[in-house]
Motif scaffolding. Structure first.
Motif, mmCIF file in Angstrom:
data_model
loop_
_atom_site.group_PDB
_atom_site.id
_atom_site.type_symbol
_atom_site.label_atom_id
_atom_site.label_comp_id
_atom_site.label_asym_id
_atom_site.label_seq_id
_atom_site.Cartn_x
_atom_site.Cartn_y
_atom_site.Cartn_z
ATOM 1 N N ALA A 170 13.320 -10.113 4.873
ATOM 2 C CA ALA A 170 13.413 -9.102 3.713
ATOM 3 C C ALA A 170 12.084 -9.412 2.615
ATOM 4 C CB ALA A 170 14.725 -9.075 3.291
ATOM 5 N N ASN A 171 12.514 -10.671 2.242
ATOM 6 C CA ASN A 171 11.453 -11.127 1.121
ATOM 7 C C ASN A 171 9.969 -10.870 1.357
ATOM 8 O OD1 ASN A 171 13.572 -12.010 -0.752
ATOM 9 N ND2 ASN A 171 13.616 -13.986 0.544
ATOM 10 N N THR A 172 9.604 -11.110 2.378
ATOM 11 C CA THR A 172 8.331 -10.927 2.805
ATOM 12 C C THR A 172 8.084 -9.422 2.879
ATOM 13 O OG1 THR A 172 7.951 -12.782 3.762
ATOM 14 C CG2 THR A 172 6.368 -11.298 4.538
ATOM 15 N N VAL A 175 5.692 -3.725 -2.446
ATOM 16 C CA VAL A 175 5.316 -3.850 -3.722
ATOM 17 C C VAL A 175 3.796 -3.744 -3.773
ATOM 18 C CG1 VAL A 175 5.437 -5.212 -5.862
ATOM 19 C CG2 VAL A 175 7.561 -4.745 -4.407
ATOM 20 N N ALA A 176 3.126 -4.647 -2.988
ATOM 21 C CA ALA A 176 1.673 -5.024 -3.135
ATOM 22 C C ALA A 176 0.942 -3.753 -2.827
ATOM 23 C CB ALA A 176 1.301 -6.267 -2.165
ATOM 24 N N SER A 177 1.583 -2.878 -1.780
ATOM 25 C CA SER A 177 0.975 -1.662 -1.358
ATOM 26 C C SER A 177 1.223 -0.464 -2.311
ATOM 27 C CB SER A 177 1.108 -1.549 -0.070
ATOM 28 O OG SER A 177 2.590 -1.137 0.107
ATOM 29 N N MET A 228 0.380 -0.187 3.966
ATOM 30 C CA MET A 228 1.593 0.897 3.727
ATOM 31 C C MET A 228 1.545 2.125 4.649
ATOM 32 S SD MET A 228 1.669 3.426 0.167
ATOM 33 C CE MET A 228 1.243 2.066 -0.699
ATOM 34 N N SER A 229 2.552 2.827 5.031
ATOM 35 C CA SER A 229 2.666 3.544 5.859
ATOM 36 C C SER A 229 1.744 4.801 5.341
ATOM 37 C CB SER A 229 4.009 3.874 6.347
ATOM 38 O OG SER A 229 4.631 4.807 5.520
#
Length: 611
Positions: free
Chosen positions: A520-522, A528-530, A1-2
């Protein structure tokens, strides 16, 4: 995540960027997209229409008319076009005016009237900045006749060369700021002679002379020039440098004072451009002028999307409670209506609801609003309004409401427990699903009051109805989003990029923009994971705040939003209060416009929706 998203999720953590920091990768990315407009509109790129009028007197309100319009359109020192027309005033020109201007009755006898001349001039000047010497006079005449013709006045920006000259020219150079004196000072190529086009041409040369002097003072944009009017203080102008190193994308800005305290928090899609307006004439709020005077630096936090910036603004305001912010400083101040857990339940006004599965209405931003909704519910349901505790077999005395037939009177033991329970169950359904009973009860009250010519009382019921329906609709929308464990939604923004937001129990947990050529999916999986983990509190309020939830809902309901994935259900009741909002809005608009109402208080032009 940024780092941007990290700070969004943890508003108490240090901000990732500030106004005094430059050279970051993100900022360099935005710097590559800068245009001339990012630092304001350079004077050389602005189209100006310099206008001058000749009239029969000093005020259109006193019956004075326009006799001539002259204008010159210029940009970057180049004349783009000229406009000149005599105007038939349909009245005799006073002799001294004829001597002064040289315009006689014979000259204007065949000229077009102002009804033809004004539209032609507005078409010529469209899209430009109006300039005039003593602009209130010329623009005032033009606006007066536009209003007289019921013609909408374009949103022209206006510069007054008299005001500019008073800030730039000294008394040693010229005794006054008359057009003739300034034309001599700046060696205008045309001598003013009280004819519209000649005076407009002379004003062009004066304007360019003033601009040249302002450029020497570092004022090179239209916003800089506008800041020279009397509404902008010297303290504001001196602090223009505070905006120089700010990012140019969406984000939040914080004005900080001498002790590094936060004075004001705001948000914008273009942070640098927005902050610059605080130092120009476009900022007219006296509180903001005072705030800018106290500010020592401006801190900026870049955000991925406009929604992320709006959410961050709310959280920072709630965290710092800046003195110069008036809204969103106390997000926890709410009121709810809920049914009490007693043998003989009643409606209670409370500050929180710990279990949203309980029938409730809210949150309300003020106690007064909640009390109006409470009164609306009591009009439809004759449950008790007294606050004492009642056992299963009460033996008290009936109150006045019971004697009026507006309470089932459980206090004296005369109420049937089964009947009372059925009323309570119907009330609970109204709170969470179907407002029909309340709407019909209040419409009936409005009808009776109108028939008895008790119009003020009918208006009270109408206002209660509006408060109840809006509150019920908001409560149902918030409850639906808070119940949903996770929503991932995307929308293609105006720049063609896809903005993605992850929402958990009504809280914005992550935000980002899909990079070009990325899978896009990746990319969404990684976002979402972050994303921030949000634990459902089971309370009536979302995990963030009701105001943040409102922001998120408005974004979700925009055209073009696509749901990527969802955990749980995101639904609203079929017969919910949202279906009544159009009717309530129509009633309010009709009331404000004075449209006649029928016997129910509904506008005659609006049909009541069928059930």
């Amino acid at each position: 995540m940024s780092s941007t998203t990290d700070a969004l999720l943890h508003p108490g953590s240090p901000a990732p960027s500030s106004g005094n920091t430059s050279g970051t990768t993100s900022e360099r990315r935005w710097e590559q997209q800068l245009g001339l407009d990012d630092l304001g509109r350079p004077l050389s790129e602005v189209t100006f229409t310099v206008v001058d009028l000749e009239t029969t007197g000093g005020s259109p309100a006193g019956g004075s008319m326009i006799t001539e319009i002259g204008a010159v359109k210029v940009r970057g020192g180049e004349v783009l076009g000229e406009f000149q027309t005599l105007v038939n005033p349909h009245a005799a020109i006073p002799p001294f005016i004829a001597v002064l201007t040289g315009i006689t009755d014979a000259m204007v006898a065949t000229a077009p009237p102002i009804e033809s001349a004004l539209p032609a001039f507005l078409e010529f000047a469209a899209g430009s900045v109006l300039v005039a010497h003593n602009a209130p006079f010329d623009v005032g005449f033009l606006k007066h006749f536009a209003e007289q013709q019921q013609r909408p006045w374009p949103s022209f920006e206006v510069l007054d060369t008299v005001k500019l000259a008073r800030r730039v020219v000294t008394r040693d150079e010229t005794p006054n700021c008359k057009l003739s004196s300034l034309a001599t000072l700046f060696r205008a190529s045309v001598t003013p002679d009280h004819r519209a086009l000649s005076d407009a041409r002379a004003t062009v040369d004066v304007m360019h002379g003033l601009f040249a002097r302002l450029g020497g003072q570092g004022l090179q944009t239209l916003e800089d020039v506008q800041s020279l009017n009397g509404k902008v203080t010297d303290a504001q102008r001196r602090k223009r440098h505070l905006a120089e190193d700010l990012p140019t994308g969406p984000g939040v800005y914080l004005f900080r004072g001498a002790r590094d305290e936060v004075l004001y928090v705001g948000t914008s899609r273009h942070v640098r451009k927005r902050v610059r307006t605080y130092f120009t004439a476009s900022e007219t709020r006296s509180r903001m002028s005072e705030m800018v005077t106290l500010a020592e630096r401006v801190q900026a936090v870049e955000c991925s999307t406009a929604l992320e910036a709006q959410v961050r603004e709310l959280r920072l305001i709630a965290s710092h409670r800046p003195h110069y912010n008036r809204r969103s400083k106390f997000p926890d101040k709410h009121h709810f209506l809920t049914l009490t857990a007693e043998p003989w339940p009643r409606l209670s006004l409370v500050r929180s609801v710990k279990d949203r599965t309980m029938a409730h209405l809210g949150p309300f931003s003020s106690r007064r609003t909640a009390e109006r909704a409470l009164a609306a519910l009591h009009e439809a349901y004759p449950i008790r309004q007294c606050t004492q505790r009642l056992g299963r077999q009460p033996t008290g005395t009936p109150c006045a409401l019971a004697e009026m037939g507006r309470c089932l009177s459980p206090c004296d033991g005369s109420a049937d427990a089964t009947t009372y329970a059925a009323v309570v169950e119907s009330l609970a359904s109204t709170l969470v699903a179907d407002p029909t009973d309340v709407v019909e009860a209040l419409e009936q009250r409005m009808r009776v009051c109108a028939e008895d010519e008790r119009f003020e009382e009918a208006g009270t019921h109408r206002d209660r109805l509006g408060v109840f329906v809006r509150s019920a609709a908001r409560s149902q929308r918030l409850r639906a989003l808070v119940d949903c464990a996770e929503l991932v939604a995307a929308r293609r923004e105006d720049d063609g990029r896809w903005a993605v937001h992850v929402l958990r129990h009504g809280r914005l947990s992550a935000a980002g923009v899909i990079p070009p050529r990325a899978d896009a999916n990746t990319w969404v999986d990684n976002l979402v994971a972050s994303a921030e983990t949000v634990v459902d509190s089971r309370g009536a309020l979302p995990a963030s705040s009701a105001e943040e939830c409102d922001l998120v809902l408005r974004w979700l309901e925009q055209p073009g939003v696509r749901l990527v994935r969802a955990q749980g259900e995101w639904t609203c009741p079929t017969r919910g209060a949202e279906g009544r909002l159009a009717l309530i809005s129509a009633i309010d608009k009709a009331r404000d416009a004075g449209v006649p109402s029928d016997e129910r208080g509904l506008p005659r032009t609006v049909a009541r929706p069928t059930r």
